[in-house]
Design an enzyme around this catalytic site. Structure first.
Site, PDB file in Angstrom:
ATOM      1  CE  LYS A 109      -4.146  -2.071   1.928  1.00 41.76           C
ATOM      2  NZ  LYS A 109      -3.693  -3.458   2.193  1.00 41.76           N
TER       3      LYS A 109
HETATM    4  C1  PLP Z   1      -4.269  -4.592   1.552  1.00 41.62           C
HETATM    5  C2  PLP Z   1      -3.452  -5.812   1.405  1.00 41.62           C
HETATM    6  C3  PLP Z   1      -3.800  -6.842   0.493  1.00 41.62           C
HETATM    7  C4  PLP Z   1      -5.078  -6.802  -0.315  1.00 41.62           C
HETATM    8  O1  PLP Z   1      -5.054  -5.813  -1.322  1.00 41.62           O
HETATM    9  P1  PLP Z   1      -6.406  -5.355  -2.026  1.00 41.62           P
HETATM   10  O2  PLP Z   1      -6.034  -4.205  -2.877  1.00 41.62           O
HETATM   11  O3  PLP Z   1      -7.339  -4.966  -0.917  1.00 41.62           O
HETATM   12  O4  PLP Z   1      -6.912  -6.524  -2.804  1.00 41.62           O
HETATM   13  C5  PLP Z   1      -2.952  -7.915   0.363  1.00 41.62           C
HETATM   14  N1  PLP Z   1      -1.829  -8.015   1.101  1.00 41.62           N
HETATM   15  C6  PLP Z   1      -1.464  -7.062   1.992  1.00 41.62           C
HETATM   16  C7  PLP Z   1      -0.219  -7.262   2.782  1.00 41.62           C
HETATM   17  C8  PLP Z   1      -2.253  -5.927   2.164  1.00 41.62           C
HETATM   18  O5  PLP Z   1      -1.885  -4.985   3.057  1.00 41.62           O
END
Ligand code: PLP
Length: 454
Positions: A109
Site C-alpha cells: 500500500k
Molecule cells: C491490503 C493488502 C492486500 C489486499 O489488497 P487489495 O487491494 O485490498 O486486494 C494484500 N496483502 C497485503 C499485505 C495488504 O496490506
C-alpha cells in the site's frame, strides 16, 4: 482526462476533483473516460527507471497536475523506498516474485499512498484548502496512510483502531509517528465499532463540510492509478506475456492489473488468491456475489467480505451500463447477494482460487525449503493460488508484505520467526503516542472539533 462515476449520476470531473472527492456524490466510484494505449511506445519504456515510468503513466491520467510538480512528487515518494527498483523482481528457478514491500511500512500500500499524500498536499496548497483525513483500520491500511501524510502541510490525519486488537507491530507502526498532524485514536471497542463511528460522522454532511473531512480508503482513483505502474514495469522485464498472481481483499491491487491490460501491457492472465474470506473466488467461479461472515485468518489484510473496488470491475464488464450496475449493487445491498451471469466463469482472463490456512502455512514452509525464500502469509496465498493453476509462460507472484510483519505465521510454518527487518526492531525503542477514546461517536467528534486543521 475526465473521470466518470460508475453510477452515471454526476457530471464528469477532472483528476484533482476525483482525487479530493474519493467517492462520487452519487455513491459511485470514479474511472477515467478512456485508457491511453502504451503498446506503440513499448520499446522506449523498457529503459526507464520505476520513477520515470511512473511519470509516463501517471501524467496520462493526472492531466491537470503541473508536470514539474508531478515529477517531483513521484521521485520524492519513491525515494522513501529502500530499494532503488521500488518494485524488485526476484527470480529463483521457476519462482518469480515482485516485491512491493520496500516502502516505509513494509506493505504494497506504500507504493500508492506515498504518492497520494504528496498529491493531496500539492493540490490542496494550490487551492488554498486543508483536509482532515478520518479513517478506521484493523491494521495495515492505517499505518501506510499515516506514513503517506505525516508532516504534510494542510493535512491532518485521524486513524481509529480497536484498542488492543491489532497486532503489536501494527499498533507501533502507527503510534510511534511523531509528527503533530497524526492522531491515533485507540477506540475501546471492535473494528466494527470504529467503522460504525466513521460512517456516522461521514453521514453528517454539514460536519463533514465544515471539518473538511476526507478519506484515503482503497476506492480513491489515484491509488488504482499508481498501482498500474508496477504491472507495466514488471511486464517490461519479460519478452513474452506474463501472468500475475495477486493476493486479494478489496480488489484494488488486481484492478490495477486489469487496467494495465486495457492499456496494452502484455499480460496473459491474472490469478486471484483469496483466503477463507472467499467472496471473490466464489464470484469469479459462478457469477454470484454473495456476502459471507468475516473470518479471522493469518492474512488479516484480506479478511474482507465486501470488495469495494469490485464495482469498477462490474462497470467495465457491463461496458459502462450504469443502470445494470446500479441494479446489481442495489440488489446486493438489499439481499446480500446479486448475480452477474447465470452460470460459469465471469471472465476467462481471471482464475480465482481460495487458499485456506493450512495451505497458506504449507506454502510458506515449502517456499522456504525449496527456494530459500520467505513469504508473508498474504503473499503465500498468491503463491499457493499460482501453484494450483496451469499457466503458459512466466507467473509473477506479487509479494504484498515483508514476512517480518507477520512473525507468528512464519513461526507456525517453519518453527521460528526467521524474518527480520531493521525498521521493526527499532519501533520498540520509540516513544508511542495514542489517544484512548470510548466507542462513542460524540466523543470522537469532540476530539476532532478540538484538533482538526482549520
Ligand atoms: C491490503 C493488502 C492486500 C489486499 O489488497 P487489495 O487491494 O485490498 O486486494 C494484500 N496483502 C497485503 C499485505 C495488504 O496490506
Amino acid at each position: 482526462m475526465q473521470y466518470v462515476s460508475t453510477r452515471g449520476g454526476v457530471q464528469p470531473v477532472n483528476f484533482e476533483q476525483a482525487l479530493l472527492e474519493g467517492q462520487a456524490e452519487d455513491g459511485g466510484l470514479f474511472l477515467p473516460e478512456r485508457y491511453p494505449q502504451l503498446s506503440d511506445r513499448w520499446d522506449s519504456l523498457k529503459d526507464l527507471s520505476f520513477s520515470e515510468l511512473a511519470l509516463e503513466i501517471v501524467s496520462l491520467y493526472a492531466t491537470d497536475v503541473d508536470a514539474d510538480a508531478l515529477r517531483r512528487i513521484l521521485s520524492d515518494a519513491f525515494a522513501t523506498f529502500d530499494d532503488a527498483d521500488v518494485a524488485r523482481l526476484v527470480q529463483i528457478e521457476d519462482l518469480h516474485v515482485l516485491e512491493l514491500f520496500h516502502g516505509p511500512t513494509l506493505a504494497f500500500k506504500d507504493v500508492a499512498l506515498q504518492v497520494l499524500g504528496r498529491l493531496f498536499e500539492h493540490v490542496l496548497n494550490q487551492h488554498n484548502q486543508v483536509m482532515n483525513i478520518l479513517g478506521a483500520t484493523s491494521g495495515d491500511t492505517g499505518s501506510a496512510a499515516i506514513a503517506g501524510v505525516r508532516g504534510r502541510d494542510g493535512i491532518g490525519i485521524f486513524i481509529m483502531f480497536p484498542d488492543g486488537r491489532t497486532s503489536r507491530l501494527q499498533e507501533l507502526q502507527m503510534t510511534t509517528v511523531r509528527e503533530k498532524n497524526v492522531h491515533c485514536l485507540a477506540i475501546d471497542g471492535s473494528f466494527d465499532d470504529c467503522q460504525r463511528i466513521l460512517k456516522e460522522i461521514f453521514n453528517d454532511i454539514e460536519f463533514k463540510r465544515r471539518a473538511h473531512l476526507g478519506a484515503v480508503n482503497s476506492i480513491n482513483w489515484a491509488r488504482i492509478m499508481v498501482q498500474i505502474v508496477y504491472y507495466v514495469y514488471a511486464s517490461l522485464r519479460y519478452d513474452e506475456p506474463v501472468t500475475f498472481s495477486v493476493p486479494t481483499g478489496n480488489f484494488g491491487n488486481i484492478l490495477s492489473a486489469i487496467l494495465a491490460i486495457r492499456m496494452g501491457a502484455p499480460i496473459r492472465r491474472l490469478i486471484l488468491g483469496t483466503n477463507e474470506n472467499d467472496i471473490l473466488a466464489r464470484f469469479f467461479a459462478s457469477g454470484k456475489y454473495q456476502r459471507g461472515v468475516v473470518q479471522q485468518t493469518l492474512s488479516p489484510s484480506m479478511d474482507i467480505q465486501v470488495a469495494s473496488n469490485l464495482e469498477r470491475f462490474i462497470y467495465l464488464y457491463l461496458d459502462g451500463d450504469s443502470e445494470q450496475l446500479i441494479q446489481f449493487m442495489h440488489g446486493f445491498a438489499e439481499h446480500n447477494h446479486a448475480t452477474l451471469r447465470r452460470s460459469g466463469h465471469v471472465d476467462t482472463t481471471i482464475d480465482a482460487r481460495r487458499i485456506d490456512t493450512d495451505e497458506t502455512i504449507a506454502t510458506i514452509r515449502k517456499t522456504w525449503e525449496r527456494y530459500g525464500y520467505l513469504v508473508d502469509p498474504h503473499t503465500a496465498v498468491g503463491v499457493a493460488a499460482a501453484a494450483q493453476t496451469h499457466s503458459e509462460g512466466p507467473v509473477v507472484c506479487l509479494a504484498t508484505a515483508h514476512p517480518a510483519k507477520f512473525p507468528s505465521a512464519v513461526d507456525q510454518a517453519i518453527g521460528k520467526a526467521l524474518a527480520q527487518h531493521p525498521h521493526l526492531h527499532t519501533l520498540d525503542e520509540k516513544h508511542a503516542r495514542k489517544v484512548k477514546l470510548p466507542a462513542n461517536q460524540q466523543k470522537v467528534r469532540d476530539y476532532l472539533e478540538q484538533n482538526i486543521i482549520k
